[in-house]
Write a protein that holds these residues in place. Structure first.
Motif, short mmCIF file in Angstrom:
data_model
loop_
_atom_site.label_atom_id
_atom_site.label_comp_id
_atom_site.label_asym_id
_atom_site.label_seq_id
_atom_site.Cartn_x
_atom_site.Cartn_y
_atom_site.Cartn_z
N LEU A 221 0.81 -1.22 0.00
CA LEU A 221 0.00 0.00 0.00
C LEU A 221 0.85 1.26 0.00
O LEU A 221 0.65 2.16 -0.83
CB LEU A 221 -0.91 0.02 1.23
N ASN A 222 1.78 1.33 0.93
CA ASN A 222 2.45 2.60 1.19
C ASN A 222 3.70 2.82 0.34
O ASN A 222 3.91 3.93 -0.18
CB ASN A 222 2.84 2.68 2.67
N ASP A 223 4.51 1.80 0.18
CA ASP A 223 5.78 1.97 -0.52
C ASP A 223 5.66 1.75 -2.03
O ASP A 223 6.28 2.48 -2.80
CB ASP A 223 6.83 1.00 0.05
N VAL A 224 4.87 0.75 -2.43
CA VAL A 224 4.79 0.43 -3.84
C VAL A 224 3.81 1.36 -4.57
O VAL A 224 4.12 1.88 -5.64
CB VAL A 224 4.38 -1.04 -4.05
N PHE A 225 2.63 1.59 -3.97
CA PHE A 225 1.58 2.32 -4.69
C PHE A 225 1.22 3.68 -4.08
O PHE A 225 0.34 4.37 -4.62
CB PHE A 225 0.31 1.46 -4.78
N ALA A 226 1.86 4.08 -2.99
CA ALA A 226 1.58 5.38 -2.37
C ALA A 226 0.08 5.61 -2.25
O ALA A 226 -0.48 6.59 -2.74
CB ALA A 226 2.23 6.51 -3.18
N ALA A 227 -0.60 4.66 -1.59
CA ALA A 227 -2.06 4.65 -1.55
C ALA A 227 -2.63 5.94 -0.98
O ALA A 227 -3.67 6.43 -1.44
CB ALA A 227 -2.54 3.45 -0.73
N GLU A 228 -1.98 6.51 0.02
CA GLU A 228 -2.52 7.72 0.66
C GLU A 228 -2.66 8.85 -0.36
O GLU A 228 -3.64 9.62 -0.33
CB GLU A 228 -1.63 8.14 1.82
N GLN A 229 -1.71 8.95 -1.28
CA GLN A 229 -1.79 10.00 -2.30
C GLN A 229 -2.95 9.73 -3.26
O GLN A 229 -3.63 10.65 -3.70
CB GLN A 229 -0.47 10.07 -3.07
N VAL A 230 -3.14 8.46 -3.59
CA VAL A 230 -4.26 8.09 -4.46
C VAL A 230 -5.58 8.45 -3.80
O VAL A 230 -6.46 9.07 -4.42
CB VAL A 230 -4.21 6.58 -4.80
N TRP A 231 -5.73 8.08 -2.54
CA TRP A 231 -6.98 8.36 -1.83
C TRP A 231 -7.19 9.87 -1.68
O TRP A 231 -8.32 10.36 -1.81
CB TRP A 231 -6.95 7.69 -0.46
N ALA A 232 -6.13 10.61 -1.42
CA ALA A 232 -6.26 12.05 -1.22
C ALA A 232 -6.71 12.77 -2.49
O ALA A 232 -7.27 13.87 -2.42
CB ALA A 232 -4.93 12.63 -0.74
N SER A 233 -6.49 12.15 -3.65
CA SER A 233 -6.84 12.79 -4.91
C SER A 233 -8.33 12.71 -5.23
O SER A 233 -8.78 13.34 -6.20
CB SER A 233 -6.05 12.14 -6.05
N MET A 234 -9.10 11.96 -4.43
CA MET A 234 -10.52 11.77 -4.71
C MET A 234 -11.33 12.15 -3.48
O MET A 234 -11.09 11.61 -2.39
CB MET A 234 -10.79 10.32 -5.11
N PRO A 235 -12.30 13.05 -3.59
CA PRO A 235 -13.09 13.47 -2.43
C PRO A 235 -13.72 12.31 -1.66
O PRO A 235 -13.80 12.36 -0.43
CB PRO A 235 -14.15 14.38 -3.05
N ALA A 236 -14.15 11.26 -2.37
CA ALA A 236 -14.84 10.16 -1.70
C ALA A 236 -13.94 9.37 -0.76
O ALA A 236 -14.42 8.72 0.17
CB ALA A 236 -15.45 9.22 -2.74
N THR A 237 -12.62 9.43 -1.00
CA THR A 237 -11.70 8.66 -0.17
C THR A 237 -10.66 9.54 0.52
O THR A 237 -9.73 9.03 1.14
CB THR A 237 -10.96 7.60 -1.03
N ALA A 238 -10.82 10.84 0.43
CA ALA A 238 -9.79 11.77 0.91
C ALA A 238 -9.53 11.66 2.41
O ALA A 238 -8.43 11.99 2.87
CB ALA A 238 -10.19 13.20 0.56
N GLU A 239 -10.51 11.18 3.16
CA GLU A 239 -10.34 11.10 4.62
C GLU A 239 -9.61 9.84 5.05
O GLU A 239 -9.32 9.67 6.24
CB GLU A 239 -11.70 11.18 5.30
N VAL A 240 -9.32 8.95 4.11
CA VAL A 240 -8.62 7.71 4.45
C VAL A 240 -7.12 7.99 4.43
O VAL A 240 -6.51 8.17 3.38
CB VAL A 240 -8.96 6.59 3.46
N THR A 241 -6.52 8.02 5.59
CA THR A 241 -5.10 8.32 5.73
C THR A 241 -4.31 7.02 5.91
O THR A 241 -4.87 5.95 6.14
CB THR A 241 -4.86 9.21 6.94
N ARG A 242 -3.01 7.17 5.83
CA ARG A 242 -2.14 6.02 6.07
C ARG A 242 -2.35 5.46 7.48
O ARG A 242 -2.41 4.25 7.67
CB ARG A 242 -0.69 6.43 5.87
#
Length: 591
Positions: free
Chosen positions: A15-36
């Protein structure tokens, strides 16, 4: 008994190192509140839940199985209490729509949880996962009234959901279903017919079961274009939300199966059962396919999850089982033999399992990310690209995960030797539970045909080219990375091989009507190995510079994949080039 501990470090790494999931989630209002931090906490609690609630009743559930009597089905001891615990702690609503009581977690996170559930107890997991699929379909296509009535209770785990597609004479070819839907004149329909192989069709874990049923209206077009989708509850729902009378739906029997014995697989009889239309008339398959990409990924995760449990169990056994001496000298001087993990053949089996499992986990997270982008992105181009990637890779994930998952379960059983064949060690259950995943939700042969026919030849390979372009763009962005350089030649060759295989498929399909059927399975496997190669390269790059044993180990397993597993793709291409001639030469009566 099989052992399992949720591989949280590897999941966080993906999640964090390979795909930088937090940045992906932050880019969309529906998932923006999901932090690392939130994602890490969810994974931590999920691991505790599956290890403490689901795993302890896995073997007993297999031993006892489900019981049918007079139309009622009882799940194995402990399943009802475990399901209630899961529901009370929100696990049945993890990725549900918050508007109706779901938690709205991204699919990228949910796929890792689903893997955990399958690892711990596939039979119990299926009750929840089929409900997730049903709620997804209702959320996308049902009327607001149906959503308000049914979704909150499904998310809460008070009710569950099913998919009722297959009939005794109609499996893959749904266009020939016979279940009928007659208008009642009040907006509802009378549904009559028989459905088979219905997972969770009847059980005692919840108070109501919501069936999504494919049926045909009077005068509907023939074939698949005349199929509609209906919601048919086990019990009617009163205006105040309480349960009313029993509907005309009953469980005629349950199947006695090779595996997943704690999951109720039912024959369901609909006798003028009242149902309500979901979506538009004659658009039932389109509605159902809204959930199919999610469900097929989920069933793929069954293979991945069981393969992980097999791997962990085999590693523990190999460290403890003493047999023979190492080829390089005594490793256990205080014992009369060395642990079998010192032997090259055992190492080969364990490394094969680990390399395939970790690449599969990365693909599941990548595909979960694409599902999230397709659903939530506000960028039209990004959303369209993600939809294209989901369509292309879903059959690959479903088939490749489950084929390699069964391979890994059998390999783990082999590490145990004779003990792997004995029930008490738990390895034979993993093999039995994994086998069905290659069959249901569309057999793996059908997945290969979907990929080769619909997703490649029908659009002249455009989706494949888009995927290859993404991989090559990543390679350009990484530039002169030293770790990447160590496998760059092999990865470049793999990408060229996939391009050649795609060209071979399209060329033969243009000349030979049997070509797609003859080449599809090998083509899908090539796609799987090449995709894993790209993901291993990404993982090796992400692990570079960590300076810890995790990163160093990741490099070793990645190199092993490139050296020992990726070469399989070349032999598959050779098989493809042979075409269909000898495969189709014999007449049917010559077999």
């Amino acid at each position: 008994m099989a052992v399992y501990k949720a591989p949280l470090d590897d999941m966080r790494f993906v999640l964090n190192d390979v795909f930088a999931a937090e940045q992906v989630w932050a880019s969309m209002p529906a998932t923006a509140e999901v932090t690392r931090d939130l994602a890490d906490a969810v994974l931590e609690e999920a691991g505790k839940m599956v290890e403490g609630v689901m795993l302890p009743i896995n073997r007993s559930g297999d031993e006892e199985g489900c019981q049918w009597q007079d139309g009622e089905v009882t799940a194995p001891a402990g399943f009802k209490q475990a399901f209630r615990t899961m529901a009370e702690n929100g696990w049945t609503a993890l990725s549900g729509n918050p508007q109706y009581g779901g938690q709205g977690m991204p699919k990228m996170l949910a796929v890792l949880f689903e893997e955990m559930m399958h690892s711990a107890n596939t039979s119990l997991a299926l009750y929840s996962l089929l409900s997730n699929g049903a709620s997804l379909c209702l959320d996308a296509h049902a009327t607001e009234e149906l959503k308000q009535t049914y979704l909150p209770n499904i998310y809460a785990g008070e009710w569950s959901g099913t998919m009722c597609l297959t009939e005794p004479h109609s499996g893959t070819d749904l266009g020939i279903i016979r279940t009928k839907a007659e208008p009642n004149g009040d907006g509802s329909f009378a549904i009559s017919g028989t459905k088979i192989f219905i997972t969770g069709g009847e059980h005692d874990l919840v108070s109501n079961i919501v069936h999504l049923v494919l049926a045909k209206l009077p005068g509907a077009p023939s074939g698949s274009k005349g199929i509609s989708l209906f919601l048919v509850p086990k019990f009617f729902v009163n205006e105040d939300g309480s349960l009313g009378e029993r509907n005309g739906v009953a469980c005629g029997s349950i199947e006695h199966k090779m595996g997943i014995k704690g999951s109720a697989t039912c024959v369901m009889n609909f006798d003028s059962a009242k149902g309500w239309l979901v979506g538009e008339e004659n658009q039932g398959l389109a509605c159902m396919f809204t959930m199919m990409n999610y469900e097929r990924v989920s069933i793929g995760l069954q293979g991945l999850g069981l393969g992980e449990t097999s791997y962990q169990s085999a590693v523990e056994y190999a460290r403890e089982r003493l047999q023979g001496r190492s080829a390089t000298g005594v490793q256990n001087p205080n014992g009369n033999a060395d642990p079998i993990i010192v032997h090259g053949d055992v190492r080969r089996m364990l490394m094969n399992m680990r390399a395939l499992n970790e690449a599969g986990r990365a693909l599941s997270a990548y595909l979960g990310m694409q599902l999230d982008l397709a659903k939530y992105s506000e960028d039209d181009a990004q959303r369209a690209a993600a939809e294209d990637r989901v369509a292309l890779l879903t059959p690959v994930a479903k088939a490749f995960f489950t084929d390699r998952g069964l391979d890994n379960c059998i390999t783990g059983q082999q590490v145990f030797g004779g003990h792997g064949f004995i029930r008490e060690w738990g390895m034979e259950q993993l093999v039995r539970d994994a086998r069905i995943a290659q069959i249901y939700e569309g057999t793996n042969g059908i997945q290969a045909l979907d990929l080769a026919g619909r997703k490649v030849t029908r659009n002249q390979g455009k989706s494949v080219q888009a995927f290859l372009s993404e991989v090559r763009l990543w390679l350009e962005q990484e530039g002169d990375n030293a770790v990447l350089a160590s496998v760059r030649a092999e990865l470049d060759a793999a990408l060229a091989l996939l391009a050649e295989a795609t060209g071979t498929l399209m060329d033969q399909a243009g000349r030979d009507p049997n070509a797609v059927n003859a080449l599809a399975v090998e083509y899908l496997d090539i796609f799987g190995y090449v995709t894993y190669a790209w993901l291993w390269a990404r993982m090796m790059v992400a692990a570079d510079g960590r300076g810890d044993s995790f990163g160093a180990n990741k490099q070793v397993v990645g190199r092993y994949f490139f050296e020992r597993l990726l070469p399989r793709a070349q032999s598959l291409l050779t098989q493809m080039k042979a075409g269909s001639a000898t495969m189709m030469e014999l007449d049917a009566d010559q077999f």
